[in-house]
Design an enzyme around this catalytic site. Structure first.
Site, PDB file in Angstrom:
ATOM      1  N   LYS A 178       0.853  -1.190   0.000  1.00 19.16           N
ATOM      2  CA  LYS A 178       0.000   0.000   0.000  1.00 19.16           C
ATOM      3  C   LYS A 178       0.890   1.242   0.000  1.00 19.16           C
ATOM      4  CE  LYS A 178      -1.640   2.628   3.042  1.00 19.16           C
ATOM      5  NZ  LYS A 178      -1.515   3.933   2.301  1.00 19.16           N
ATOM      6  N   GLY A 230       6.605   5.020   8.587  1.00 18.68           N
ATOM      7  CA  GLY A 230       5.728   6.175   8.692  1.00 18.68           C
ATOM      8  C   GLY A 230       5.824   6.809  10.061  1.00 18.68           C
ATOM      9  N   SER A 231       4.759   7.453  10.465  1.00 18.25           N
ATOM     10  CA  SER A 231       4.764   8.213  11.706  1.00 18.25           C
ATOM     11  C   SER A 231       4.738   7.303  12.925  1.00 18.25           C
ATOM     12  CB  SER A 231       3.556   9.151  11.756  1.00 18.25           C
ATOM     13  OG  SER A 231       2.354   8.420  11.958  1.00 18.25           O
ATOM     14  N   THR A 232       5.220   7.840  14.036  1.00 20.13           N
ATOM     15  CA  THR A 232       5.217   7.082  15.284  1.00 20.13           C
ATOM     16  C   THR A 232       3.800   6.797  15.755  1.00 20.13           C
ATOM     17  OG1 THR A 232       7.365   7.946  15.955  1.00 20.13           O
ATOM     18  CG2 THR A 232       5.924   7.140  17.707  1.00 20.13           C
ATOM     19  N   ALA A 234       1.057   6.372  13.953  1.00 18.94           N
ATOM     20  CA  ALA A 234       0.498   5.271  13.165  1.00 18.94           C
ATOM     21  C   ALA A 234       1.189   3.960  13.515  1.00 18.94           C
ATOM     22  CB  ALA A 234       0.650   5.564  11.678  1.00 18.94           C
ATOM     23  N   GLY A 235       2.500   4.012  13.752  1.00 15.20           N
ATOM     24  CA  GLY A 235       3.241   2.805  14.104  1.00 15.20           C
ATOM     25  C   GLY A 235       2.756   2.186  15.405  1.00 15.20           C
ATOM     26  N   GLU A 252       9.524   1.180  11.102  1.00 11.05           N
ATOM     27  CA  GLU A 252      10.547   2.220  10.970  1.00 11.05           C
ATOM     28  C   GLU A 252       9.803   3.535  11.033  1.00 11.05           C
ATOM     29  OE1 GLU A 252      12.377   5.142   9.915  1.00 11.05           O
ATOM     30  OE2 GLU A 252      12.407   4.392   7.855  1.00 11.05           O
ATOM     31  N   CYS A 286      13.392  10.880   7.768  1.00 10.12           N
ATOM     32  CA  CYS A 286      13.224  10.643   9.200  1.00 10.12           C
ATOM     33  C   CYS A 286      14.535  10.599   9.978  1.00 10.12           C
ATOM     34  CB  CYS A 286      12.437   9.348   9.424  1.00 10.12           C
ATOM     35  SG  CYS A 286      13.060   7.958   8.476  1.00 10.12           S
ATOM     36  N   GLU A 385       9.357  16.027  15.848  1.00 11.29           N
ATOM     37  CA  GLU A 385       9.774  15.896  14.462  1.00 11.29           C
ATOM     38  C   GLU A 385       8.997  16.892  13.595  1.00 11.29           C
ATOM     39  OE1 GLU A 385      10.787  12.248  11.470  1.00 11.29           O
ATOM     40  OE2 GLU A 385       8.848  12.152  12.488  1.00 11.29           O
TER      41      GLU A 385
END
Length: 481
Positions: A178, A230-232, A234-235, A252, A286, A385
């Site tokens: 995706k 992606g973002s923290t 979402a992770g 990551e 990142c 960030e």
């Protein structure tokens, strides 16, 4: 002329989406539409997962192929990508604002390297026999995990995609990818390369969409492993889902890395490497060292050097060869960066250059490279960030304080040490709480594990560790008495 696709790449062919929604791709430079692709639905994800499962488990399933046979296909895939490298680079730059010279390195050049590297590694890998402590021996085998759900971001879309695809495919896994809706045209060009390379049907499937579609893919019962960049925030959500399902996951995530300038550094002599480690890709990577730590004894000098660097960067059309700073990916991203600039000023930071939109640009989501001095480690711009061309320069008194400031972060992905003595730099790097650190530069080498700690993620990509993350180990006890 726009680049428009009417089908999704599922099961080795272009397939109409089950829905009617379309993803319009907007240029961050002209603010005009440059292409479109169908937006995948949950039903399309179901079809993609089913195709990937059939390709993995079938009578001549990809997972059962000899690794050398898979490597041959990956080699052809690499060749086809190389023949499209310039078009890939152009599409990425047109979608996310990456300067074209950088896109040629990262987006056009890196994916074929990774395919050949991991294909060769898997082809040479052998089972291992270990002598036992109890009189027998153990045969340790490696097999592919199965169907992988891969979710990639917009900032370095092709390079990050192949951090996942290359080892997963080499290991024998099949993939449902995706891509981010901001960068889909490069993903569909990659599908064209896969078709031309003779990639077996269902081994690779591409379903573009937003967060909701990504969440559906992560939770899909037909997925055996998830790999996400992606973002923290979402992770963490993905980690919760995978934890509940006991599903392997590689994450990551974000970063707020420190670039530590030691008191013996000649920053001016390494200014190109410093730029690449701090402001590359318009600040949209990142691992960049956006917190610059400078010794108080040389603070004013260091601020001046960095300010001169930022002032001298060429801002412009990302498709121009001399552009060093292009636009941010979207108006929303520009708003985010400008919000952080205001927070930096509100906390007492002093802007030495930048801080605004370039007056020479009539269209496009541009922000000038911005340098803040007089930043304290507790300031918002020193902790969160930003993902834009903004640097915060923080003073320190001695090495002990530099280590303390560098490690005072929720993140731990990248970092760099700047010094005239590489041995001193390596010793200092050992004290930094981060998954990766560079000395007088920063480069992700394919042979070395890449990934973060703390809020920067779980697991490693690249190197033998990257291949291992898509394999399952089995111990077969031999000579048991």
């Amino acid at each position: 002329m726009t680049i428009d696709y009417t089908g999704l790449y599922i099961n080795g062919d272009w397939t109409p989406s089950s829905g009617s929604n379309v993803i319009d791709v907007i240029s961050p430079t002209t603010e005009q539409q440059i292409g479109s692709v169908p937006e995948a639905t949950q039903s399309d994800v179901d079809d993609a997962v089913e195709a990937a499962r059939a390709a993995f488990d079938g009578p001549d399933g990809w997972g059962s192929w000899a690794p050398s046979r898979r490597a041959e296909v990956l080699g052809r895939f690499a060749d086809e990508l190389e023949s499209r490298a310039e078009e890939t680079s152009s599409r990425v730059s047109s979608q996310n604002g990456m300067p074209i010279q950088l896109a040629r390195q990262f987006e056009g050049g890196f994916p074929p390297v990774l395919l050949r590297y991991f294909g060769d590694m898997a082809a040479k890998q052998e089972d291992e026999i270990r002598p036992g402590m109890l009189g027998g021996s153990t045969l340790v085998t490696r097999s592919p995990i199965g169907v992988v759900g891969a979710i990639t971001p917009w900032n370095v879309p092709q390079a990050i995609t192949f951090l996942k695809l290359a080892p997963a495919l080499a290991a024998g896994c099949t993939v449902v990818l995706k891509p981010s809706p901001e960068t889909v045209l490069d993903a569909f060009l990659m599908a064209e390369a896969a078709i031309a390379a003779g990639m077996p049907a269902g081994v690779l499937n591409i379903v573009p969409g937003g967060r909701e579609l990504g969440a559906y893919l992560v939770s899909h019962p037909g997925i055996d492993k998830v790999s996400f960049t992606g973002s923290t925030a979402a992770g963490k959500s993905i980690a919760r889902t995978c934890g509940e399902m006991l599903r392997p996951v590689t994450l990551e995530l974000g970063g707020k890395s420190a670039a530590v300038v030691l008191d013996d550094a000649d920053l001016a002599a390494n200014i190109e490497s410093f730029f690449a480690a701090t402001l590359l890709n318009n600040g949209q990577i990142c691992w960049l060292g956006t917190r610059v730590l400078a010794p108080r004894s040389r603070y004013a000098e260091t601020v001046d050097t960095i300010t001169d660097l930022a002032k001298g960067l060429k801002i412009g059309d990302p498709l121009s060869d001399d552009t060093q700073i292009g636009p941010l990916v979207s108006s929303r991203q520009r708003d985010r960066v400008e919000g952080y600039i205001e927070k930096g000023k509100g906390d007492g930071g002093r802007i030495t250059t930048g801080g605004a939109r370039p007056g020479s640009m009539d269209t496009g989501w541009f922000v000038e490279p911005t340098v803040f001095a007089d930043v304290q480690t507790g300031h918002t711009i020193a902790q969160e960030e930003i993902f834009g061309p903004v640097l915060a320069v923080i003073p320190y008194d001695d090495e002990a304080e530099a280590v303390k400031i560098a490690n005072h972060s929720d993140y731990g992905l990248g970092g760099s040490i700047w010094t005239a003595d590489p041995d001193r730099g390596a010793q200092f790097a050992r004290r930094i709480a981060s998954g990766t650190v560079g000395i007088n530069g920063y480069v992700n080498d394919p042979t070395a594990p890449f990934g973060g700690i703390k809020n920067s993620g779980i697991g490693r990509e690249l190197g033998p560790e990257g291949l291992a993350s898509y394999q399952q180990l089995k111990s077969i006890y031999l000579d048991v008495r």
